[in-house]
Each structure stands twice: as structure tokens, then as C-alpha cells.
Design a protein around this motif. Structure first.
Motif, PDB file in Angstrom:
ATOM      1  N   SER A  11      30.952  37.096  44.025  1.00 60.05           N
ATOM      2  CA  SER A  11      31.032  35.937  44.635  1.00 60.05           C
ATOM      3  C   SER A  11      30.745  35.979  45.733  1.00 60.05           C
ATOM      4  CB  SER A  11      32.918  35.439  44.111  1.00 60.05           C
ATOM      5  OG  SER A  11      33.329  34.265  45.108  1.00 60.05           O
ATOM      6  N   SER A  12      30.718  34.678  46.577  1.00 60.98           N
ATOM      7  CA  SER A  12      30.051  34.976  48.096  1.00 60.98           C
ATOM      8  C   SER A  12      31.204  33.268  48.845  1.00 60.98           C
ATOM      9  CB  SER A  12      28.997  33.965  48.323  1.00 60.98           C
ATOM     10  OG  SER A  12      28.551  33.294  47.584  1.00 60.98           O
ATOM     11  N   SER A  13      31.093  33.449  49.597  1.00 60.68           N
ATOM     12  CA  SER A  13      31.927  32.795  50.859  1.00 60.68           C
ATOM     13  C   SER A  13      31.226  32.552  52.865  1.00 60.68           C
ATOM     14  CB  SER A  13      32.767  32.742  51.540  1.00 60.68           C
ATOM     15  OG  SER A  13      33.473  32.384  52.138  1.00 60.68           O
ATOM     16  N   LYS A  14      30.984  31.628  52.878  1.00 61.87           N
ATOM     17  CA  LYS A  14      30.444  31.802  54.209  1.00 61.87           C
ATOM     18  C   LYS A  14      31.893  31.586  55.465  1.00 61.87           C
ATOM     19  CE  LYS A  14      26.659  28.856  52.980  1.00 61.87           C
ATOM     20  NZ  LYS A  14      25.718  29.904  53.517  1.00 61.87           N
ATOM     21  N   LYS A  15      32.885  31.926  54.844  1.00 62.57           N
ATOM     22  CA  LYS A  15      34.471  31.908  55.525  1.00 62.57           C
ATOM     23  C   LYS A  15      34.233  33.593  56.135  1.00 62.57           C
ATOM     24  CE  LYS A  15      36.275  27.880  54.396  1.00 62.57           C
ATOM     25  NZ  LYS A  15      37.421  26.793  53.716  1.00 62.57           N
ATOM     26  N   GLN A  23      37.603  32.178  46.333  1.00 66.91           N
ATOM     27  CA  GLN A  23      37.061  31.748  45.002  1.00 66.91           C
ATOM     28  C   GLN A  23      36.433  32.258  43.885  1.00 66.91           C
ATOM     29  OE1 GLN A  23      33.113  29.645  47.015  1.00 66.91           O
ATOM     30  NE2 GLN A  23      34.604  29.340  49.478  1.00 66.91           N
ATOM     31  N   GLY A  24      36.158  33.649  43.976  1.00 73.20           N
ATOM     32  CA  GLY A  24      35.285  34.116  42.478  1.00 73.20           C
ATOM     33  C   GLY A  24      36.789  34.074  41.226  1.00 73.20           C
ATOM     34  N   ILE A  25      38.259  34.117  41.806  1.00 79.51           N
ATOM     35  CA  ILE A  25      38.946  34.242  41.531  1.00 79.51           C
ATOM     36  C   ILE A  25      39.115  32.583  40.364  1.00 79.51           C
ATOM     37  CG2 ILE A  25      41.740  34.987  40.588  1.00 79.51           C
ATOM     38  CD1 ILE A  25      40.208  37.060  41.062  1.00 79.51           C
ATOM     39  N   ALA A  26      39.142  32.080  41.247  1.00 73.35           N
ATOM     40  CA  ALA A  26      39.472  30.193  41.040  1.00 73.35           C
ATOM     41  C   ALA A  26      38.407  30.315  40.163  1.00 73.35           C
ATOM     42  CB  ALA A  26      39.901  29.978  42.347  1.00 73.35           C
ATOM     43  N   ARG A  27      37.166  30.715  39.936  1.00 78.07           N
ATOM     44  CA  ARG A  27      36.220  29.771  39.380  1.00 78.07           C
ATOM     45  C   ARG A  27      36.539  31.150  38.146  1.00 78.07           C
ATOM     46  NH1 ARG A  27      33.627  28.673  36.053  1.00 78.07           N
ATOM     47  NH2 ARG A  27      31.803  28.311  35.779  1.00 78.07           N
ATOM     48  N   ALA A  28      36.703  32.316  38.314  1.00 82.89           N
ATOM     49  CA  ALA A  28      36.735  32.848  36.890  1.00 82.89           C
ATOM     50  C   ALA A  28      38.492  31.974  35.821  1.00 82.89           C
ATOM     51  CB  ALA A  28      37.524  34.945  37.139  1.00 82.89           C
ATOM     52  N   SER A  29      39.511  31.782  36.487  1.00 80.19           N
ATOM     53  CA  SER A  29      40.298  30.969  36.264  1.00 80.19           C
ATOM     54  C   SER A  29      39.901  29.810  35.665  1.00 80.19           C
ATOM     55  CB  SER A  29      41.566  30.957  36.759  1.00 80.19           C
ATOM     56  OG  SER A  29      41.878  32.164  37.700  1.00 80.19           O
ATOM     57  N   GLU A  30      38.975  29.583  35.263  1.00 79.30           N
ATOM     58  CA  GLU A  30      38.030  27.911  34.871  1.00 79.30           C
ATOM     59  C   GLU A  30      37.797  28.688  33.270  1.00 79.30           C
ATOM     60  OE1 GLU A  30      35.685  26.092  36.846  1.00 79.30           O
ATOM     61  OE2 GLU A  30      36.718  25.784  38.767  1.00 79.30           O
ATOM     62  N   THR A  31      37.419  29.694  32.981  1.00 78.36           N
ATOM     63  CA  THR A  31      37.424  29.922  32.106  1.00 78.36           C
ATOM     64  C   THR A  31      37.628  31.240  31.414  1.00 78.36           C
ATOM     65  OG1 THR A  31      34.927  31.472  32.459  1.00 78.36           O
ATOM     66  CG2 THR A  31      34.862  28.925  32.119  1.00 78.36           C
ATOM     67  N   ILE A  35      44.247  36.399  33.411  1.00 73.48           N
ATOM     68  CA  ILE A  35      43.969  37.362  34.340  1.00 73.48           C
ATOM     69  C   ILE A  35      44.955  38.009  35.181  1.00 73.48           C
ATOM     70  CG2 ILE A  35      42.606  37.783  36.140  1.00 73.48           C
ATOM     71  CD1 ILE A  35      40.106  35.049  36.028  1.00 73.48           C
ATOM     72  N   GLN A  36      44.800  39.396  34.910  1.00 68.64           N
ATOM     73  CA  GLN A  36      46.004  39.862  35.560  1.00 68.64           C
ATOM     74  C   GLN A  36      45.667  40.738  37.060  1.00 68.64           C
ATOM     75  OE1 GLN A  36      49.605  40.330  33.634  1.00 68.64           O
ATOM     76  NE2 GLN A  36      48.067  39.073  32.608  1.00 68.64           N
ATOM     77  N   GLY A  37      44.831  40.757  37.191  1.00 64.81           N
ATOM     78  CA  GLY A  37      44.321  41.707  38.551  1.00 64.81           C
ATOM     79  C   GLY A  37      42.545  41.733  38.885  1.00 64.81           C
ATOM     80  N   ALA A  38      42.413  41.781  40.224  1.00 68.15           N
ATOM     81  CA  ALA A  38      41.123  42.630  40.580  1.00 68.15           C
ATOM     82  C   ALA A  38      40.627  43.579  41.354  1.00 68.15           C
ATOM     83  CB  ALA A  38      40.267  40.934  40.710  1.00 68.15           C
ATOM     84  N   TRP A  39      39.846  44.162  40.794  1.00 71.73           N
ATOM     85  CA  TRP A  39      39.084  44.975  41.829  1.00 71.73           C
ATOM     86  C   TRP A  39      38.081  45.003  42.331  1.00 71.73           C
ATOM     87  CZ3 TRP A  39      35.456  49.212  40.491  1.00 71.73           C
ATOM     88  CH2 TRP A  39      35.625  49.971  41.847  1.00 71.73           C
ATOM     89  N   VAL A  40      37.984  44.986  44.377  1.00 73.07           N
ATOM     90  CA  VAL A  40      36.705  44.639  44.643  1.00 73.07           C
ATOM     91  C   VAL A  40      36.307  46.243  44.991  1.00 73.07           C
ATOM     92  CG1 VAL A  40      36.268  44.066  46.875  1.00 73.07           C
ATOM     93  CG2 VAL A  40      38.451  43.215  46.085  1.00 73.07           C
ATOM     94  N   GLN A  41      34.875  46.394  44.042  1.00 77.14           N
ATOM     95  CA  GLN A  41      34.376  47.331  43.912  1.00 77.14           C
ATOM     96  C   GLN A  41      33.529  46.777  44.873  1.00 77.14           C
ATOM     97  OE1 GLN A  41      32.060  47.420  40.262  1.00 77.14           O
ATOM     98  NE2 GLN A  41      31.232  49.248  40.451  1.00 77.14           N
ATOM     99  N   ASP A  42      32.750  46.369  44.952  1.00 78.08           N
ATOM    100  CA  ASP A  42      31.691  45.848  46.848  1.00 78.08           C
ATOM    101  C   ASP A  42      32.133  45.153  47.756  1.00 78.08           C
ATOM    102  OD1 ASP A  42      29.523  47.436  48.649  1.00 78.08           O
ATOM    103  OD2 ASP A  42      28.100  46.782  47.182  1.00 78.08           O
ATOM    104  N   GLN A  43      31.351  45.072  49.043  1.00 74.90           N
ATOM    105  CA  GLN A  43      31.355  44.191  49.581  1.00 74.90           C
ATOM    106  C   GLN A  43      30.604  43.735  51.064  1.00 74.90           C
ATOM    107  OE1 GLN A  43      34.701  44.785  52.528  1.00 74.90           O
ATOM    108  NE2 GLN A  43      36.371  43.394  51.023  1.00 74.90           N
ATOM    109  N   LYS A  44      29.979  43.243  50.907  1.00 76.71           N
ATOM    110  CA  LYS A  44      28.138  42.950  50.788  1.00 76.71           C
ATOM    111  C   LYS A  44      28.105  41.432  52.528  1.00 76.71           C
ATOM    112  CE  LYS A  44      25.867  44.197  46.941  1.00 76.71           C
ATOM    113  NZ  LYS A  44      25.252  44.212  46.103  1.00 76.71           N
TER     114      LYS A  44
END
Length: 72
Positions: A11-15, A23-31, A35-44
């Protein structure tokens, strides 16, 4: 018995990184439900003319699979 599955998303953001995560969790929740949780594996970041223009995260999102009927 509970069975969970892991889905990798980018997922990406300009902010900010936090906004990219939200935004990534919100979009994933649409389909994907439950969802129980998330692990941020990488940031760029994307840099243009010496300034950060985009924040990106790669996440592993965990969700619970619906209970199935037992086989007889």
C-alpha cells in the motif's frame, strides 16, 4: 478450531507510513472479512528531486477463515 490465513499486500500514501497502513487495511477489508492484525514487513519511500513523494509499506495481513462443516 480456528484457522487463519496470511495475505501479503503493498500500500502507498503521499502523506505518511501510518496513512499507507490505514489505507491498505481499509482496502483489504473491502474484500477480506475478519482481519485480525497485520505485520509491517517493509517500508520504502519514493524520492523525487531530493524530497519524499510517496510512502510505501509491505504488510502481512492475518485473517480468520470461516468455519467449515466437518467431514463425515
Amino acid at each position: 478450531m480456528t484457522v487463519a490465513k496470511i495475505l501479503e499486500i503493498t500500500s502507498s500514501s503521499k502523506k505518511s507510513f501510518e496513512d499507507a497502513i490505514s489505507q491498505g487495511i481499509a482496502r483489504a477489508s473491502e474484500t477480506v472479512s475478519d482481519i485480525q492484525g497485520a505485520w509491517v514487513q517493509d517500508q520504502k519511500v519514493v524520492v523525487s528531486k531530493g524530497k519524499v513523494t510517496e510512502f510505501r509499506v509491505v504488510m502481512k495481513v492475518t485473517f480468520v477463515l470461516a468455519a467449515g462443516k466437518a467431514k463425515k
